[in-house]
Design a protein around this motif. Structure first.
Motif, PDB file in Angstrom:
ATOM      1  N   LEU A 253      37.423  29.318  47.010  1.00  0.00           N
ATOM      2  CA  LEU A 253      38.157  28.858  45.820  1.00  0.00           C
ATOM      3  C   LEU A 253      37.370  27.834  45.006  1.00  0.00           C
ATOM      4  O   LEU A 253      37.719  27.541  43.873  1.00  0.00           O
ATOM      5  N   ASN A 254      36.293  27.290  45.593  1.00  0.00           N
ATOM      6  CA  ASN A 254      35.464  26.329  44.852  1.00  0.00           C
ATOM      7  C   ASN A 254      34.487  27.014  43.895  1.00  0.00           C
ATOM      8  O   ASN A 254      33.847  26.344  43.091  1.00  0.00           O
ATOM      9  N   HIS A 255      34.342  28.352  44.010  1.00  0.00           N
ATOM     10  CA  HIS A 255      33.424  29.070  43.118  1.00  0.00           C
ATOM     11  C   HIS A 255      33.919  29.005  41.671  1.00  0.00           C
ATOM     12  O   HIS A 255      35.126  29.041  41.419  1.00  0.00           O
ATOM     13  N   ALA A 256      32.978  28.926  40.755  1.00  0.00           N
ATOM     14  CA  ALA A 256      33.343  28.851  39.329  1.00  0.00           C
ATOM     15  C   ALA A 256      33.731  30.224  38.794  1.00  0.00           C
ATOM     16  O   ALA A 256      34.522  30.331  37.857  1.00  0.00           O
ATOM     17  N   HIS A 275      49.794  31.990  45.187  1.00  0.00           N
ATOM     18  CA  HIS A 275      50.327  30.773  44.561  1.00  0.00           C
ATOM     19  C   HIS A 275      49.915  29.523  45.338  1.00  0.00           C
ATOM     20  O   HIS A 275      49.674  28.473  44.738  1.00  0.00           O
ATOM     21  N   ALA A 276      49.815  29.641  46.657  1.00  0.00           N
ATOM     22  CA  ALA A 276      49.342  28.505  47.468  1.00  0.00           C
ATOM     23  C   ALA A 276      47.895  28.173  47.092  1.00  0.00           C
ATOM     24  O   ALA A 276      47.524  27.004  46.967  1.00  0.00           O
ATOM     25  N   CYS A 277      47.089  29.230  46.864  1.00  0.00           N
ATOM     26  CA  CYS A 277      45.686  29.033  46.433  1.00  0.00           C
ATOM     27  C   CYS A 277      45.632  28.360  45.057  1.00  0.00           C
ATOM     28  O   CYS A 277      44.845  27.437  44.836  1.00  0.00           O
ATOM     29  N   LEU A 278      46.474  28.844  44.129  1.00  0.00           N
ATOM     30  CA  LEU A 278      46.481  28.276  42.772  1.00  0.00           C
ATOM     31  C   LEU A 278      46.885  26.805  42.790  1.00  0.00           C
ATOM     32  O   LEU A 278      46.314  25.991  42.067  1.00  0.00           O
ATOM     33  N   HIS A 352      34.790  33.807  34.974  1.00  0.00           N
ATOM     34  CA  HIS A 352      36.146  33.373  35.340  1.00  0.00           C
ATOM     35  C   HIS A 352      36.351  33.574  36.833  1.00  0.00           C
ATOM     36  O   HIS A 352      35.810  34.515  37.411  1.00  0.00           O
ATOM     37  N   LEU A 353      37.149  32.691  37.434  1.00  0.00           N
ATOM     38  CA  LEU A 353      37.557  32.912  38.818  1.00  0.00           C
ATOM     39  C   LEU A 353      38.851  33.713  38.758  1.00  0.00           C
ATOM     40  O   LEU A 353      39.826  33.280  38.133  1.00  0.00           O
ATOM     41  N   LEU A 354      38.853  34.900  39.373  1.00  0.00           N
ATOM     42  CA  LEU A 354      40.007  35.789  39.277  1.00  0.00           C
ATOM     43  C   LEU A 354      40.595  36.050  40.658  1.00  0.00           C
ATOM     44  O   LEU A 354      39.872  36.398  41.587  1.00  0.00           O
ATOM     45  N   LEU A 355      41.905  35.878  40.787  1.00  0.00           N
ATOM     46  CA  LEU A 355      42.601  36.154  42.048  1.00  0.00           C
ATOM     47  C   LEU A 355      43.574  37.304  41.821  1.00  0.00           C
ATOM     48  O   LEU A 355      44.224  37.362  40.777  1.00  0.00           O
ATOM     49  N   SER A 356      43.646  38.209  42.787  1.00  0.00           N
ATOM     50  CA  SER A 356      44.589  39.319  42.633  1.00  0.00           C
ATOM     51  C   SER A 356      44.943  39.917  43.987  1.00  0.00           C
ATOM     52  O   SER A 356      44.409  39.511  45.025  1.00  0.00           O
ATOM     53  N   THR A 357      45.868  40.898  43.971  1.00  0.00           N
ATOM     54  CA  THR A 357      46.251  41.584  45.214  1.00  0.00           C
ATOM     55  C   THR A 357      45.969  43.078  45.076  1.00  0.00           C
ATOM     56  O   THR A 357      45.857  43.604  43.972  1.00  0.00           O
ATOM     57  N   LEU A 358      45.864  43.717  46.232  1.00  0.00           N
ATOM     58  CA  LEU A 358      45.558  45.145  46.292  1.00  0.00           C
ATOM     59  C   LEU A 358      46.317  45.706  47.484  1.00  0.00           C
ATOM     60  O   LEU A 358      46.489  45.013  48.491  1.00  0.00           O
TER      61      LEU A 358
END
Length: 503
Positions: A253-256, A275-278, A352-358
């Motif tokens: 999560l520290n990656h830009a 959401h916990a990560c965000l 961008h740092l992008l978070l998603s689910t699969l």
């Protein structure tokens, strides 16, 4: 008598503190402001009782006659306000709530007034009590179903549905109507599915409820999802992940820029983890925007977009718009199609740092899932930082779990010693006779490093990548379940249900 008339109007309720609105509603007398003037609103079919009640009040408001539909619209708005005030009063007036199941059953049996209408006090009390008991038991969903002769209420607690109580057929219809009223849905429409939302305030806590109504052969059924506010978003530590996973995930999560995926079946807690990560990375100097379907957690420090396919606001369209909003971190609720996947990976590539689910069963199969969506190999290897596959495992109730051996052939199959101390579910009052109390998140974290990129370049398939990663020390979900079994935290049956045999 001659009254002014209005046809097909959408009036706003006028809530006068000195008027007993419960009684006014009962006598079909409503109030609104028209052109700055306070008015009594009445309707032809109930005119005598409205005027009769008005004569008992010391109000000098002019009377306005409206058509049935306009009256019904305004009446529903009044019912919403009334429901809101009923829930506000919940924390102070305990007589409006029934806390214990047996008392609720007794109340249903003995209340004469229950079948009068959906806004009669007993029905309001019944629905309020159902919400209260569901929240008390920690349930995530309330199911109300209609069968041929009766109805049934079930709560989903720790991922499993449990029967709460039976209701008479007519009572079920009134309960569903009551839920429609507080969710601003159409009471008269029983032929098509309806979706709505409502907000409750119970014991000072604000709770969002997502309502889905579906017509079935024997009548309508309702599923209500209880959603949380930002103050209820857990941390990764709260979710119960192992320390090594939490530590490695925080590093990612520290990656830009780059993409982090969370995978798993429906109901495995993917949205909660995101959401916990965000919340972990949300600071005032970051612009965080999400596009979700639906918005399950209301967070104050991030901008959230709700998907709306009816007006063309899909994940892909929302993501395109987000990119023009100068974001630092983007969260996409789910990558469902190749268009969303392509935009997501390209935005991760461009800073961008992008978070998603699969939706995949394990972490390594996300590679082939993305390739199936038509994403080029180089794009995946250059943007994907890591994949967390997760499950929610029910924990055995500490008060009643019973020790018992594993059958020798089972122990051999899962490669554990047969003579160890293992436990199984029993059931007691503390766990509502389910044998389980609470859930714990377990996961496997697949980090995309140079070795993985080389394997992808050389055309290795998922299975080969997985075997290499296991040899390099990646702990799988199956390994975590074995650890929980040996520690006596869960049962063999639960471990098999969650994915002990998946390897």
């Amino acid at each position: 008598m001659q009254f002014s008339r209005l046809q097909d109007v959408n009036l706003e309720p006028l809530w006068e503190e000195e008027v007993n609105h419960k009684l006014a509603l009962k006598h079909a007398l409503l109030f609104s402001e028209i052109d700055g003037k306070k008015m009594c609103i009445v309707e032809e079919s109930t005119l005598p009782q409205s005027l009769n009640y008005l004569s008992q009040l010391s109000l000098e408001y002019p009377i306005m006659l409206v058509d049935e539909e306009s009256f019904e619209r305004l009446r529903n708005k009044f019912l919403e306000i009334q429901t809101g005030s009923d829930f506000e009063a919940m924390s102070t007036t305990s007589e409006d709530l029934i806390e214990i199941e047996s008392d609720l059953l007794e109340f249903i049996r003995n209340s004469q007034d229950l079948l009068s209408s959906e806004e009669s006090a007993p029905i309001i009390k019944l629905v309020n009590s159902l919400f209260f008991q569901a929240i008390q038991k920690g349930s995530s969903d309330i199911h109300i179903e209609s069968a041929e002769r009766k109805g049934e209420v079930r709560f989903r607690i720790d991922g499993a549905l449990k029967k709460h109580l039976d209701l008479e057929k007519q009572i079920v219809n009134l309960v569903i109507n009551r839920i429609k009223v507080i969710s601003s849905l159409d009471i008269s429409e029983k032929r098509v599915p309806q979706d709505g939302r409502t907000q409750l305030s119970i014991s000072g806590k604000s709770i969002d409820v997502r309502v889905s109504i579906l017509p079935t052969y024997y009548g309508e059924r309702v599923v209500m999802r209880i959603l949380s506010q930002s103050e209820h978003i857990p941390t990764l530590e709260d979710l119960g992940f192992a320390d090594d996973i939490t530590r490695e995930l925080y590093k990612l999560l520290n990656h830009a820029h780059g993409m982090i995926l969370v995978t798993g079946p429906t109901g495995s807690g993917k949205s909660t983890t995101l959401h916990a990560c965000l919340q972990h990375i949300a600071t005032p100097d970051k612009n965080i925007i999400t596009v979700e379907d639906p918005v399950e957690y209301n967070a104050d420090n991030i901008s959230q977009i709700q998907v709306n396919p009816k007006v063309g606001l899909t994940f892909a369209a929302g993501l395109r718009s987000i990119l023009r909003q100068d974001p630092d971190i983007i969260m996409v609720g789910e990558i469902r199609d190749s268009e969303t996947a392509d935009i997501a990976l390209r935005s991760a590539l461009t800073g961008h740092l992008l978070l998603s689910t699969l939706h995949t069963n394990d972490s390594t199969s996300s590679l082939s899932r993305l390739m199936d969506m038509g994403i080029e190999n180089f794009l995946i290897s250059s943007t994907l930082l890591g994949v967390l596959a997760q499950r929610l495992t029910r924990k055995l109730c500490v008060h009643c779990k019973k020790e018992g051996p594993l059958l020798p052939y089972i122990a051999k199959e899962i490669d554990l010693p047969a003579e160890g101390a293992y436990f199984h579910a029993e059931g007691c009052k503390a766990c509502d006779f389910t044998g389980y109390k609470g859930r714990q998140a377990i996961g496997e974290l697949f980090i995309i490093d140079e070795k993985v990129r080389e394997m992808m370049k050389d055309g290795f398939n998922d299975h080969q990548v997985r075997e290499v990663m296991k040899k390099r020390g990646m702990k799988t979900i199956s390994d975590k379940l074995k650890e929980m079994l040996v520690a006596g935290e869960t049962s063999y049956e639960e471990a098999v249900r969650v994915g002990l045999m998946d390897g």
